[in-house]
Design a protein around this motif. Structure first.
Motif, short mmCIF file in Angstrom:
data_model
loop_
_atom_site.label_atom_id
_atom_site.label_comp_id
_atom_site.label_asym_id
_atom_site.label_seq_id
_atom_site.Cartn_x
_atom_site.Cartn_y
_atom_site.Cartn_z
N ALA A 81 -17.78 71.77 -60.47
CA ALA A 81 -16.75 70.76 -60.76
C ALA A 81 -16.80 69.67 -59.41
N ASP A 82 -17.04 70.36 -58.32
CA ASP A 82 -17.19 69.69 -57.16
C ASP A 82 -18.29 68.42 -57.26
N THR A 83 -19.48 68.72 -57.99
CA THR A 83 -20.52 67.98 -58.08
C THR A 83 -20.48 67.04 -59.10
N ALA A 84 -19.63 67.60 -60.23
CA ALA A 84 -19.84 66.85 -61.56
C ALA A 84 -18.32 66.18 -61.71
N LEU A 85 -17.50 66.20 -61.01
CA LEU A 85 -16.16 65.60 -61.07
C LEU A 85 -15.53 64.90 -60.06
N LEU A 86 -15.02 63.59 -60.06
CA LEU A 86 -14.50 62.94 -59.06
C LEU A 86 -13.34 62.34 -59.50
#
Length: 117
Positions: A6-11
């Motif tokens: 989620a850290d790399t795929a959602l902002l």
């Protein structure tokens, strides 16, 4: 192979009065299962306009479509509206084939606040 989290795929961020969920990468079953529990927490209680930025989503399967439908349902249930920002042609085609293209408003850039009213 790079592990997707989620850290790399959602902002998430805010532009004016628009709450933006920016997704990145391949939106498949593995990523959808990772993101789904986080979205309830990520969305504000009274979301107003939520924009899902799909500009960096390079692939989407039916799990990704399901995730978009769940986001839309949560936003609408909270009195808001949902827009999809800049989906790639492959994502647009999938929305059309589903057929879900009429359930989502697609925009090519973030709109000024006065244009949303």
């Amino acid at each position: 192979m790079t592990e997707r989290t989620a850290d790399t795929a959602l902002l998430t961020y805010v532009v004016g009065d628009q709450f933006v969920l920016a997704l990145k990468g391949e939106l498949d079953l593995a990523l959808a299962l990772t993101l789904q529990p986080l979205l309830g927490e990520a969305l504000p209680p009274r979301p107003g306009t939520v924009v899902v930025n799909l500009g960096q989503v390079t692939f989407m399967d039916c799990s990704g479509l399901t995730l978009l439908c769940r986001i839309r349902e949560r936003v609408v249930d909270r009195g808001g509206r949902l827009m999809l920002l800049g989906p790639h042609p492959v994502v647009r085609r999938l929305l059309r084939l589903a057929p879900l293209d009429e359930r989502f408003v697609v925009i090519e850039r973030l709109l000024p606040a006065r244009a949303l009213n």
